[in-house]
Design a protein around this motif. Structure first.
Motif, PDB file in Angstrom:
ATOM      1  N   ALA A 167      14.443  12.552  14.768  1.00  0.00           N
ATOM      2  CA  ALA A 167      15.432  13.584  14.436  1.00  0.00           C
ATOM      3  C   ALA A 167      14.812  14.980  14.467  1.00  0.00           C
ATOM      4  CB  ALA A 167      16.049  13.312  13.072  1.00  0.00           C
ATOM      5  N   ALA A 168      13.574  15.109  14.029  1.00  0.00           N
ATOM      6  CA  ALA A 168      12.919  16.424  14.027  1.00  0.00           C
ATOM      7  C   ALA A 168      12.804  16.970  15.448  1.00  0.00           C
ATOM      8  CB  ALA A 168      11.541  16.321  13.380  1.00  0.00           C
ATOM      9  N   ALA A 169      12.460  16.115  16.407  1.00  0.00           N
ATOM     10  CA  ALA A 169      12.354  16.551  17.800  1.00  0.00           C
ATOM     11  C   ALA A 169      13.719  16.960  18.343  1.00  0.00           C
ATOM     12  CB  ALA A 169      11.762  15.425  18.649  1.00  0.00           C
ATOM     13  N   ALA A 170      14.763  16.249  17.936  1.00  0.00           N
ATOM     14  CA  ALA A 170      16.118  16.601  18.364  1.00  0.00           C
ATOM     15  C   ALA A 170      16.499  17.984  17.844  1.00  0.00           C
ATOM     16  CB  ALA A 170      17.104  15.546  17.872  1.00  0.00           C
ATOM     17  N   HIS A 171      16.149  18.273  16.598  1.00  0.00           N
ATOM     18  CA  HIS A 171      16.427  19.595  16.027  1.00  0.00           C
ATOM     19  C   HIS A 171      15.672  20.683  16.782  1.00  0.00           C
ATOM     20  CE1 HIS A 171      18.529  19.170  11.925  1.00  0.00           C
ATOM     21  NE2 HIS A 171      18.809  18.095  12.648  1.00  0.00           N
ATOM     22  N   ARG A 172      14.428  20.395  17.142  1.00  0.00           N
ATOM     23  CA  ARG A 172      13.641  21.404  17.877  1.00  0.00           C
ATOM     24  C   ARG A 172      14.280  21.710  19.222  1.00  0.00           C
ATOM     25  NH1 ARG A 172       9.269  18.304  15.687  1.00  0.00           N
ATOM     26  NH2 ARG A 172       8.159  19.509  14.083  1.00  0.00           N
ATOM     27  N   LEU A 173      14.748  20.688  19.917  1.00  0.00           N
ATOM     28  CA  LEU A 173      15.378  20.911  21.214  1.00  0.00           C
ATOM     29  C   LEU A 173      16.648  21.742  21.067  1.00  0.00           C
ATOM     30  CD1 LEU A 173      15.578  20.441  24.245  1.00  0.00           C
ATOM     31  CD2 LEU A 173      16.744  18.268  23.776  1.00  0.00           C
ATOM     32  N   LEU A 174      17.465  21.441  20.069  1.00  0.00           N
ATOM     33  CA  LEU A 174      18.695  22.201  19.876  1.00  0.00           C
ATOM     34  C   LEU A 174      18.383  23.659  19.540  1.00  0.00           C
ATOM     35  CD1 LEU A 174      21.750  22.284  19.735  1.00  0.00           C
ATOM     36  CD2 LEU A 174      21.616  21.547  17.351  1.00  0.00           C
ATOM     37  N   GLU A 175      17.399  23.864  18.694  1.00  0.00           N
ATOM     38  CA  GLU A 175      17.057  25.238  18.290  1.00  0.00           C
ATOM     39  C   GLU A 175      16.414  26.024  19.412  1.00  0.00           C
ATOM     40  OE1 GLU A 175      16.279  25.343  13.588  1.00  0.00           O
ATOM     41  OE2 GLU A 175      14.950  23.974  14.621  1.00  0.00           O
ATOM     42  N   ASP A 176      15.891  25.350  20.398  1.00  0.00           N
ATOM     43  CA  ASP A 176      15.304  26.030  21.565  1.00  0.00           C
ATOM     44  C   ASP A 176      16.360  26.830  22.318  1.00  0.00           C
ATOM     45  OD1 ASP A 176      14.744  25.341  24.825  1.00  0.00           O
ATOM     46  OD2 ASP A 176      13.115  26.312  23.717  1.00  0.00           O
ATOM     47  N   GLY A 177      17.596  26.332  22.290  1.00  0.00           N
ATOM     48  CA  GLY A 177      18.717  27.088  22.853  1.00  0.00           C
ATOM     49  C   GLY A 177      18.910  26.963  24.348  1.00  0.00           C
ATOM     50  N   SER A 178      18.083  26.188  25.023  1.00  0.00           N
ATOM     51  CA  SER A 178      18.172  26.122  26.479  1.00  0.00           C
ATOM     52  C   SER A 178      18.923  24.904  26.986  1.00  0.00           C
ATOM     53  CB  SER A 178      16.753  26.105  27.078  1.00  0.00           C
ATOM     54  OG  SER A 178      16.042  24.963  26.642  1.00  0.00           O
ATOM     55  N   SER A 179      19.249  23.963  26.102  1.00  0.00           N
ATOM     56  CA  SER A 179      19.859  22.711  26.550  1.00  0.00           C
ATOM     57  C   SER A 179      21.322  22.906  26.912  1.00  0.00           C
ATOM     58  CB  SER A 179      19.717  21.628  25.480  1.00  0.00           C
ATOM     59  OG  SER A 179      20.384  22.007  24.303  1.00  0.00           O
ATOM     60  N   ILE A 180      21.790  22.059  27.802  1.00  0.00           N
ATOM     61  CA  ILE A 180      23.180  22.057  28.242  1.00  0.00           C
ATOM     62  C   ILE A 180      23.904  20.906  27.545  1.00  0.00           C
ATOM     63  CG2 ILE A 180      24.688  21.642  30.226  1.00  0.00           C
ATOM     64  CD1 ILE A 180      22.608  23.035  31.970  1.00  0.00           C
ATOM     65  N   GLY A 181      25.104  21.157  27.024  1.00  0.00           N
ATOM     66  CA  GLY A 181      25.885  20.102  26.412  1.00  0.00           C
ATOM     67  C   GLY A 181      25.377  19.698  25.033  1.00  0.00           C
ATOM     68  N   LYS A 182      25.380  18.385  24.742  1.00  0.00           N
ATOM     69  CA  LYS A 182      25.131  17.875  23.398  1.00  0.00           C
ATOM     70  C   LYS A 182      23.863  17.006  23.323  1.00  0.00           C
ATOM     71  CE  LYS A 182      26.886  18.294  20.198  1.00  0.00           C
ATOM     72  NZ  LYS A 182      27.840  17.420  19.503  1.00  0.00           N
ATOM     73  N   ILE A 183      23.409  16.841  22.067  1.00  0.00           N
ATOM     74  CA  ILE A 183      22.241  16.019  21.740  1.00  0.00           C
ATOM     75  C   ILE A 183      22.677  15.011  20.686  1.00  0.00           C
ATOM     76  CG2 ILE A 183      19.876  16.047  20.831  1.00  0.00           C
ATOM     77  CD1 ILE A 183      19.795  19.037  21.701  1.00  0.00           C
ATOM     78  N   ALA A 184      22.116  13.801  20.745  1.00  0.00           N
ATOM     79  CA  ALA A 184      22.493  12.768  19.790  1.00  0.00           C
ATOM     80  C   ALA A 184      21.287  11.955  19.351  1.00  0.00           C
ATOM     81  CB  ALA A 184      23.549  11.845  20.398  1.00  0.00           C
ATOM     82  N   LEU A 185      21.493  11.185  18.273  1.00  0.00           N
ATOM     83  CA  LEU A 185      20.496  10.236  17.775  1.00  0.00           C
ATOM     84  C   LEU A 185      21.002   8.808  17.991  1.00  0.00           C
ATOM     85  CD1 LEU A 185      19.550  11.799  14.294  1.00  0.00           C
ATOM     86  CD2 LEU A 185      18.268  11.957  16.441  1.00  0.00           C
ATOM     87  N   LEU A 186      20.107   7.917  18.381  1.00  0.00           N
ATOM     88  CA  LEU A 186      20.433   6.516  18.580  1.00  0.00           C
ATOM     89  C   LEU A 186      19.833   5.668  17.472  1.00  0.00           C
ATOM     90  CD1 LEU A 186      19.773   6.088  22.413  1.00  0.00           C
ATOM     91  CD2 LEU A 186      21.940   5.726  21.276  1.00  0.00           C
ATOM     92  N   MET A 187      20.645   4.827  16.862  1.00  0.00           N
ATOM     93  CA  MET A 187      20.150   4.008  15.747  1.00  0.00           C
ATOM     94  C   MET A 187      19.336   2.807  16.211  1.00  0.00           C
ATOM     95  SD  MET A 187      21.296   6.040  13.733  1.00  0.00           S
ATOM     96  CE  MET A 187      22.559   7.292  13.791  1.00  0.00           C
ATOM     97  N   ASP A 188      19.641   2.285  17.402  1.00  0.00           N
ATOM     98  CA  ASP A 188      19.000   1.054  17.857  1.00  0.00           C
ATOM     99  C   ASP A 188      17.812   1.298  18.764  1.00  0.00           C
ATOM    100  OD1 ASP A 188      20.937  -0.349  16.464  1.00  0.00           O
ATOM    101  OD2 ASP A 188      22.269  -0.487  18.196  1.00  0.00           O
ATOM    102  N   ALA A 189      17.519   2.553  19.051  1.00  0.00           N
ATOM    103  CA  ALA A 189      16.448   2.861  20.004  1.00  0.00           C
ATOM    104  C   ALA A 189      15.068   2.588  19.388  1.00  0.00           C
ATOM    105  CB  ALA A 189      16.540   4.310  20.458  1.00  0.00           C
TER     106      ALA A 189
END
Length: 333
Positions: A311-333
């Protein structure tokens, strides 16, 4: 169950994977959902950095968006059955535990059946941005066919959904973007006129596009100076809708001189204020959007999915501001 726990505000590393007790059904209209995925939204990163709306109720589990399978139902929950696939936007604001977890208890009135055409991960990424864009364009902006609309940050989570919802009403859409990759993406979503805001003044571009009149509706998903500058890009008697707060430097004089109708859109208000009817209305939006997804009239762009533990890495990517569309977390991964 496994969940991402936040003990105190801070950088992404405050998000820690822990084992916590399973949530229990407490009320007669609740259902227990085994989550398959959770969406990541800017509100999550803001609450992580500054603290939640309920700072006295720490630790907490963030995450407003979730999708999964109904595992148990209360006696009064007749709208769903065990095994149903659902998606929803509920909790994650610091009080009721959110969806960065393997299980969630949700009132059935705030839940919709998952679109059959979407994966759990795509569905989990959709609710908050769908409701935000729907309410902003249709309820606040009163969008009608034949209008011209300016949507800021069209490659973002809210933006790429807003473009599609706007086009469904028969309007022309201009949108601000920062790269050729994003310009190509927003055109795929249906945008008519991408504006490279880092190369061209978007106000002048909007005026040129509308023969000097301005757009009928400006939808601000950025805030700050962009909100204020959008007044001059909007026609007299037009609409400006923002999902952010106004800063002290906002040019209210231009808004008044142009007789603009200015609206604020915060889809979290029903949750924060306990407005049951409004939360039910938001679930109805998700029901209508499910049909649009399954009819291939709407899509959600999933940029990347992370395992729950990251989850921390997902937050970093979102805060980077360069991504297109959405980000999610997978429970079974």
């Amino acid at each position: 169950m496994k969940a991402i726990i936040m003990n105190a505000p801070g950088d992404p590393d405050v998000l820690q994977l822990k084992e916590i007790p399973d949530p229990q059904i407490q009320h007669n209209t609740e259902i227990l959902v085994r989550l398959k995925a959770a969406g990541i939204n800017p509100i999550d990163t803001k609450l992580r950095k500054r603290g939640t709306f309920f700072p006295d109720q720490m630790p907490t589990v963030l995450g407003c968006d979730g999708a999964g399978i109904v595992e148990a139902i209360a006696p009064g929950a007749q709208s769903f059955q065990v095994g149903d696939e659902v998606y929803f936007c509920n909790a994650g604001l610091g009080s009721h535990p959110g969806n960065y977890a393997e299980l969630a208890v949700v009132d059935q009135r705030f839940v919709a059946h998952k679109p059959k055409s979407l994966s759990f991960t795509e569905a989990a990424a959709a609710p908050l941005v769908l409701i935000t864009a729907w309410e902003a364009l249709y309820d606040r902006g009163r969008l009608e066919a034949g209008r011209k609309v300016l949507i800021h940050a069209g490659a973002g989570g809210v933006g790429h959904v807003a473009i599609q919802l706007a086009k469904l009403t028969g309007v022309e859409v201009a949108t601000t973007i920062s790269s050729q990759e994003k310009a190509d993406f927003v055109r795929q979503m249906g945008a008519d006129f991408p504006i490279f805001y880092n190369q061209r003044d978007f106000v002048q571009a909007a005026l040129d596009w509308t023969n000097g009149e301005g757009v009928d509706l400006s939808f601000d998903t950025v805030g700050g100076a962009v909100f204020s500058q959008s007044f001059a890009a909007t026609r007299i008697y037009g609409d400006v809708v923002t999902i952010l707060g106004a800063d002290p430097e906002t040019d209210w004089k231009t808004a008044r001189d142009r007789n603009l109708r200015v609206s604020f859109e915060l889809m979290l208000t029903p949750m924060l204020k306990g407005l049951v009817k409004a939360q039910q209305d938001q679930a109805k939006i998700l029901q209508q959007c499910a049909r649009l997804f399954d009819q291939q009239q709407l899509q959600i762009h999933l940029n990347r999915a992370f395992p729950l533990a990251e989850a921390a890495a997902a937050h970093r990517l979102l805060e980077d501001g360069s991504s297109i569309g959405k980000i999610a977390l997978l429970m079974d991964a």
